[in-house]
Design a protein around this motif. Structure first.
Motif, short mmCIF file in Angstrom:
data_model
loop_
_atom_site.label_atom_id
_atom_site.label_comp_id
_atom_site.label_asym_id
_atom_site.label_seq_id
_atom_site.Cartn_x
_atom_site.Cartn_y
_atom_site.Cartn_z
N ARG A 103 39.66 -15.01 55.45
CA ARG A 103 39.63 -15.79 54.21
C ARG A 103 41.02 -16.24 53.80
O ARG A 103 41.22 -17.36 53.33
CB ARG A 103 38.98 -14.97 53.09
CG ARG A 103 37.47 -14.78 53.24
CD ARG A 103 36.84 -14.35 51.92
NE ARG A 103 37.32 -13.07 51.49
CZ ARG A 103 36.77 -11.90 51.83
NH1 ARG A 103 35.71 -11.89 52.65
NH2 ARG A 103 37.25 -10.76 51.39
N ASN A 104 42.01 -15.36 53.99
CA ASN A 104 43.39 -15.70 53.63
C ASN A 104 43.91 -16.86 54.47
O ASN A 104 44.53 -17.79 53.95
CB ASN A 104 44.29 -14.47 53.81
CG ASN A 104 45.74 -14.76 53.48
OD1 ASN A 104 46.52 -15.11 54.36
ND2 ASN A 104 46.12 -14.61 52.22
N GLY B 48 43.98 -10.11 51.63
CA GLY B 48 44.13 -10.45 53.02
C GLY B 48 45.53 -10.94 53.35
O GLY B 48 46.32 -11.26 52.46
N GLY B 49 45.84 -11.01 54.63
CA GLY B 49 47.16 -11.43 55.07
C GLY B 49 48.05 -10.23 55.37
O GLY B 49 47.79 -9.11 54.92
N ILE B 50 49.08 -10.49 56.17
CA ILE B 50 50.03 -9.44 56.56
C ILE B 50 51.44 -9.93 56.26
O ILE B 50 51.75 -11.11 56.45
CB ILE B 50 49.88 -9.11 58.07
CG1 ILE B 50 48.47 -8.56 58.35
CG2 ILE B 50 50.94 -8.10 58.53
CD1 ILE B 50 48.18 -8.30 59.82
N ASP C 38 52.11 -13.96 54.67
CA ASP C 38 52.13 -15.35 55.13
C ASP C 38 51.43 -15.42 56.48
O ASP C 38 51.23 -14.40 57.14
CB ASP C 38 53.57 -15.88 55.22
CG ASP C 38 54.45 -15.05 56.13
OD1 ASP C 38 54.23 -15.10 57.36
OD2 ASP C 38 55.33 -14.33 55.62
N VAL C 39 51.08 -16.64 56.89
CA VAL C 39 50.32 -16.81 58.13
C VAL C 39 51.15 -16.46 59.35
O VAL C 39 50.61 -16.01 60.37
CB VAL C 39 49.77 -18.26 58.23
CG1 VAL C 39 50.89 -19.26 58.42
CG2 VAL C 39 48.73 -18.38 59.34
N PHE C 40 52.47 -16.64 59.28
CA PHE C 40 53.38 -16.29 60.37
C PHE C 40 53.26 -14.80 60.71
O PHE C 40 53.01 -14.42 61.85
CB PHE C 40 54.81 -16.65 59.97
CG PHE C 40 55.89 -16.23 60.93
CD1 PHE C 40 56.24 -17.03 62.00
CD2 PHE C 40 56.59 -15.04 60.73
CE1 PHE C 40 57.26 -16.65 62.87
CE2 PHE C 40 57.61 -14.66 61.60
CZ PHE C 40 57.94 -15.46 62.67
#
Length: 294
Positions: free
Chosen positions: A11-12, A243-245, A254-256
């Motif tokens: 979802r993130n 969500g996300g790391i 962030d998506v990176f």
């Protein structure tokens, strides 16, 4: 150790594209092609690639192509080799590589050793460069500590080591590496928290869960680190609510870092994740199907 919050991470990732005016979306406006590669590969490793419209992605990607054959980070921007590699990786991931004019694309690639070698290998056009000379340049970047710098004589750094080891792996030239010496240097990157840093005396960062681990896998020394502690560090960097790391626990996600965290867990053989190829940075099944025709 805790669990990987798969659905929340999905979802993130999907939310970044929808929030056009959000901070994360704005800061990746220029390198959006890289962001697309990180997000899409993460979704595939999580077994959730079907959550996106492949045709819509391909349509956007092709609008980023320059008349030179290369690709930009976003529509209307200047082309760059790094974005061209991300484009080729995306289209390979989606099994849409046939939309490219491969001869035109391969001619546009001329610099950045690993990126050029990886991209040309995926396009099956490595013969367009002098591989022997490219390997010789990479080998000249090797240091006395076993690591590699960005140029001959440059400081050893985990990110650059991945580029050099990856280039040597793709070209079948890993025999140039002192595996024990490099393995020692890379294993020294693990700190007390279990995380990995890029060079001595630096803080750990989730992204090095890829740069360091992938190199260790390629030289068959990944068993020299504490894999359980590293997996715990990555999982502790999750935003368990949204969500996300992130790079480190309690920082902004962030998506990176989400991509490199999931990719790192994949290399650690975390349950439920697809395997990722350490040299091509794509799921193993994609590499076998598209590159090796298995």
């Amino acid at each position: 150790m805790g669990e990987l919050e798969v659905e929340k991470h999905v979802r993130n990732i999907l939310s970044v594209e929808k929030k056009k005016d959000g901070f994360e979306s704005l800061v990746i406006e220029h390198p959006r092609m890289n962001g697309a590669y990180w997000g899409l590969t993460t979704l595939d490793l999580l077994g959730k690639i079907e959550t996106i419209d492949k045709d819509e992605v391909v349509s956007w990607v092709m609008k980023c192509q320059d008349e030179s054959g290369g690709f930009s980070g976003n529509i209307g921007h200047d082309p760059h080799l790094l974005y061209t590699l991300s484009t080729v990786q995306i289209l390979t991931l989606l099994d849409k590589i046939d939309v490219l004019d491969i001869d035109k694309n391969s001619i546009s690639i001329c610099r950045f050793s690993y990126i050029a070698i990886c991209c040309l290998s995926i396009l099956r056009h490595l013969e367009k460069i002098n591989v022997e000379k490219a390997v010789d340049y990479v080998v000249r970047c090797k240091n006395l500590d076993g690591g590699f710098g960005s140029t001959p004589g440059g400081e050893s750094h985990a990110g650059q080591i991945f580029c050099c080891v990856g280039a040597l792996a793709i070209t079948g030239s890993l025999h140039h590496i002192d595996r024990d010496l490099l393995g020692w240097w890379l294993c020294e990157r693990q700190v007390k928290s279990g995380g990995l840093n890029g060079r001595p005396e630096k803080l750990p960062d989730v992204c090095y869960s890829w740069w360091v681990l992938s190199s260790l896998v390629m030289i068959d020394r990944v068993h020299w680190i504490d894999k359980e502690k590293l997996a715990r560090f990555i999982l502790d960097c999750q935003d368990r609510e949204n969500g996300g790391i992130s790079d480190r626990p309690d920082d902004a996600v962030d998506v990176f870092h989400t991509y490199f965290g999931v990719a790192g867990l994949s290399l650690l053989e975390y349950p439920g994740l697809k395997a990722i190829d350490p040299a091509y940075a794509l799921p193993v099944d994609v590499v076998n199907r598209i590159i090796f025709r298995k």
